[in-house]
Motif scaffolding. Structure first.
Motif, short mmCIF file in Angstrom:
data_model
loop_
_atom_site.label_atom_id
_atom_site.label_comp_id
_atom_site.label_asym_id
_atom_site.label_seq_id
_atom_site.Cartn_x
_atom_site.Cartn_y
_atom_site.Cartn_z
N SER A 45 7.59 3.39 1.28
CA SER A 45 9.03 3.13 1.22
C SER A 45 9.35 1.75 1.78
N ILE A 46 8.71 1.41 2.90
CA ILE A 46 8.95 0.12 3.53
C ILE A 46 8.59 -1.03 2.59
N GLN A 47 7.49 -0.86 1.87
CA GLN A 47 6.98 -1.96 1.05
C GLN A 47 7.52 -1.96 -0.38
N LEU A 48 8.34 -0.96 -0.70
CA LEU A 48 8.97 -0.99 -2.03
C LEU A 48 9.80 -2.27 -2.14
N GLY A 78 -0.03 -0.55 -6.99
CA GLY A 78 0.94 -1.06 -6.05
C GLY A 78 1.32 -0.07 -4.96
N LEU A 79 0.90 1.20 -5.12
CA LEU A 79 1.20 2.21 -4.11
C LEU A 79 -0.09 2.63 -3.43
N TYR A 80 -0.07 2.64 -2.10
CA TYR A 80 -1.26 2.98 -1.33
C TYR A 80 -1.32 4.48 -1.11
N ASP A 81 -2.49 5.06 -1.36
CA ASP A 81 -2.70 6.50 -1.18
C ASP A 81 -3.57 6.71 0.05
N ILE A 82 -2.95 7.19 1.13
CA ILE A 82 -3.66 7.36 2.40
C ILE A 82 -4.79 8.38 2.28
N TYR A 128 12.31 -6.49 9.23
CA TYR A 128 12.02 -5.86 10.53
C TYR A 128 11.00 -4.73 10.37
N LEU A 129 11.22 -3.85 9.40
CA LEU A 129 10.29 -2.75 9.17
C LEU A 129 8.93 -3.26 8.69
N ILE A 174 9.24 -13.58 0.31
CA ILE A 174 9.99 -13.64 -0.95
C ILE A 174 9.40 -12.66 -1.96
N GLU A 175 8.07 -12.52 -1.96
CA GLU A 175 7.44 -11.54 -2.84
C GLU A 175 7.84 -10.12 -2.47
N CYS A 176 7.98 -9.87 -1.17
CA CYS A 176 8.31 -8.53 -0.70
C CYS A 176 9.79 -8.22 -0.82
#
Length: 320
Positions: free
Chosen positions: A38-41, A164-168, A242-243, A263-265
């Motif tokens: 969610s943070i990195q979306l 693009g999504l990390y799977d723990i 911040y997150l 800027i990418e994020c």
């Protein structure tokens, strides 16, 4: 030799998790949990004009050999892809979800036998507005919050490039280009009646969070953050950075990055790079001014910054 207290705590947590089939987190007052994806979306900054109904986000990995990563985001047919305002709503919804699972500072999340009903949250728009930091709410703000929920429900995320999504669970990025994910899988609004049978317009809402993102939280791909600090700014870009900074720091006191990486994020609907950098720098100044982070610019490397915890005194000379 007697066991150390830390070892006993570890054993206690493991036994509790095994017995109750759950993950237990100890939270201090004012803390909450948000999942790492969610943070990195990469939600787009608020913009004027026609909405982007879908958008491809591409970026390079921050560690190791360069790897092109990406996701394709399909948004709401009318309101478009999620913006940073919608991300703030998502963070607040996850906070309410965690709060509902927390008793006396202990948050317990099921790891097995998870039912659909375990993923639902009941709340009012007024409650969500307070979680978002509004002291009072008018009809315009209420409509914006409802719109954010509709956008989040409608949004579908698909992998592209090398994922693009990390799977723990696999400790890898999901690079299956046919995989599709949602943050919220259901949304219902309804009225409530009191004991006398009189209908009260309290605007109770029920949502179902995504099973995938619940799984990421319960398997420790998450961030425990201070909601008070997070709420010190109204700048949505600053909140996102911040997150990100806390996530990238991990257990360290600081992290380094480049303005162009941010800027990418945090995509900005501007074509000129100088305007994009100005946008990010304004958010960094806000973080600094509100004592949320200590932002230090590297004098020898243009656009390189150090994002530090406010209490940490950074000596750049000793880092080189």
């Amino acid at each position: 030799m007697p066991r150390r207290t830390k070892d006993l705590e570890t054993i206690f947590k493991k036994e509790l998790m095994d017995i109750n089939k759950s993950r237990v987190y100890k939270l201090n007052a004012g803390e909450s949990i948000v999942d790492g994806n969610s943070i990195q979306l990469p939600c787009i900054a608020e913009y004027q004009g026609n909405r982007y109904i879908d958008l491809a986000y591409n970026w390079s990995s921050r560690k190791g050999a360069p790897v092109q990563r990406g996701i394709f985001v399909s948004g709401h047919a009318e309101y478009g892809v999620p913006t940073l305002r919608d991300l703030d709503t998502l963070v607040a919804l996850e906070s309410i979800f965690i709060k509902n699972k927390t008793d006396n500072g202990i948050c317990e999340l099921k790891t097995e036998d998870l039912l659909d009903e375990d993923l639902y949250i009941d709340f009012t728009i007024n409650k969500l507005s307070r979680e978002l930091g509004f002291n009072s709410i008018n009809n315009h703000t209420r409509d914006l919050i409802k719109r954010s929920i509709e956008v989040l429900v409608a949004t579908t995320i698909t992998n592209s490039y090398k994922g693009g999504l990390y799977d723990i669970r696999t400790k890898k990025y999901d690079n299956d280009l046919s995989s599709q994910y949602h943050y919220i899988e259901g949304y219902t609004g309804y009225e409530e009646t009191d004991v006398s049978g009189i209908t009260k317009i309290v605007d109770v809402t029920k949502i179902k969070i995504s099973r995938f993102f619940y799984t990421m939280i319960v398997n420790n791909y998450n961030l425990i953050y201070d909601k008070t600090l997070y709420g010190k700014t109204k700048n949505y870009t600053a909140k996102k950075i911040y997150l990100l900074a806390l996530l990238w720091m991990g257990k360290n006191n600081y992290t380094t990055t480049m303005i162009d990486t941010l800027i990418e994020c945090v995509p900005v609907a501007q074509k000129e790079i100088q305007y994009k950098r100005q946008y990010i720098k304004k958010a960094l100044s806000d973080l600094n001014d509100n004592l949320m982070l200590n932002i230090v610019y590297d004098k020898n490397i243009p656009n390189k910054i150090y994002m530090c915890k406010p209490s940490f005194d950074l000596d750049i000379k000793n880092l080189r």
